[in-house]
Design a protein around this motif. Structure first.
Motif, mmCIF file in Angstrom:
data_model
loop_
_atom_site.group_PDB
_atom_site.id
_atom_site.type_symbol
_atom_site.label_atom_id
_atom_site.label_comp_id
_atom_site.label_asym_id
_atom_site.label_seq_id
_atom_site.Cartn_x
_atom_site.Cartn_y
_atom_site.Cartn_z
ATOM 1 N N TYR A 72 -27.393 106.995 111.028
ATOM 2 C CA TYR A 72 -28.342 107.714 111.877
ATOM 3 C C TYR A 72 -29.512 108.134 110.991
ATOM 4 N N GLN A 73 -30.749 108.010 111.509
ATOM 5 C CA GLN A 73 -31.930 108.411 110.750
ATOM 6 C C GLN A 73 -32.838 109.281 111.614
ATOM 7 N N TYR A 74 -33.344 110.355 110.998
ATOM 8 C CA TYR A 74 -34.337 111.226 111.620
ATOM 9 C C TYR A 74 -35.685 110.913 110.980
ATOM 10 N N HIS A 75 -36.666 110.473 111.780
ATOM 11 C CA HIS A 75 -37.991 110.083 111.282
ATOM 12 C C HIS A 75 -39.026 111.149 111.620
ATOM 13 N N GLY A 91 -24.565 108.092 107.068
ATOM 14 C CA GLY A 91 -23.630 107.295 107.830
ATOM 15 C C GLY A 91 -22.564 106.693 106.945
ATOM 16 N N PRO A 92 -21.569 106.064 107.572
ATOM 17 C CA PRO A 92 -20.487 105.441 106.817
ATOM 18 C C PRO A 92 -20.834 104.016 106.421
ATOM 19 N N GLN A 93 -20.185 103.574 105.370
ATOM 20 C CA GLN A 93 -20.270 102.176 104.961
ATOM 21 C C GLN A 93 -18.878 101.736 104.520
ATOM 22 N N PHE A 94 -18.519 100.511 104.884
ATOM 23 C CA PHE A 94 -17.214 99.969 104.546
ATOM 24 C C PHE A 94 -17.408 98.702 103.718
ATOM 25 N N ALA A 95 -16.622 98.552 102.676
ATOM 26 C CA ALA A 95 -16.634 97.339 101.858
ATOM 27 C C ALA A 95 -15.283 96.664 102.015
ATOM 28 N N PHE A 96 -15.308 95.443 102.541
ATOM 29 C CA PHE A 96 -14.102 94.646 102.711
ATOM 30 C C PHE A 96 -14.045 93.689 101.528
#
Length: 153
Positions: A72-75, A91-96
């Motif tokens: 999510y970004q607030y500009h 926000g989340p980030q996933f590394a597979f």
């Protein structure tokens, strides 16, 4: 199995692009995530719901892993210009990961600049996006940055 997950993610991103295009400004392009460690490269999607709120999704490849992130970004515009904005996001980030290393979960705050070329449907972004790993070793990597090159429609 990983190829199946990758194909499903690509299908969701393409479907979201068609849906978002009907409701606001959407940009699709190339994203780079770089800094200490490996450089990650892949498609990025950013949808603006209004002049202040946006969602960004990245599907990046590198470091023997597939990285999926959503933010999510607030500009907010700088005074006397609408083409240059600053933004805050998280926000989340996933590394597979390959080689049976498993899945890694990260929290990614970000602060950056977004520039839309007034005479063309092109936007460029640069941000600082540190990584805080939430599982396994719980590491923090402050020296990470992002670049985005998008075509807006």
């Amino acid at each position: 199995m990983k190829k199946l997950i990758l194909l499903a993610v690509i299908a969701v991103v393409l479907s979201a692009t068609q849906t978002f295009a009907q409701t606001g400004t959407t940009g699709v392009g190339l994203g780079l995530d770089f800094g200490d460690g490996s450089t990650l490269v892949g498609p990025t999607l950013k949808h603006r719901f209004n002049s202040k709120d946006a969602l960004q999704a990245d599907l990046l490849f590198g470091a023997d892993a597939v990285w999926l992130g959503g933010y999510y970004q607030y500009h907010q515009s700088f005074p006397r210009t609408n083409s240059l904005q600053w933004y805050l996001g998280v926000g989340p980030q996933f590394a597979f990961a390959d080689n049976n290393r498993g899945t890694f979960v990260f929290l990614r705050p970000m602060v950056g600049l977004d520039y839309t070329i007034p005479s063309a449907p092109i936007s460029l972004s640069f941000d600082w996006r540190p990584m805080w790993q939430l599982n396994k070793d719980s590491e923090f990597e402050p020296a990470r940055f992002g670049l985005g090159f998008r075509y807006n429609f």
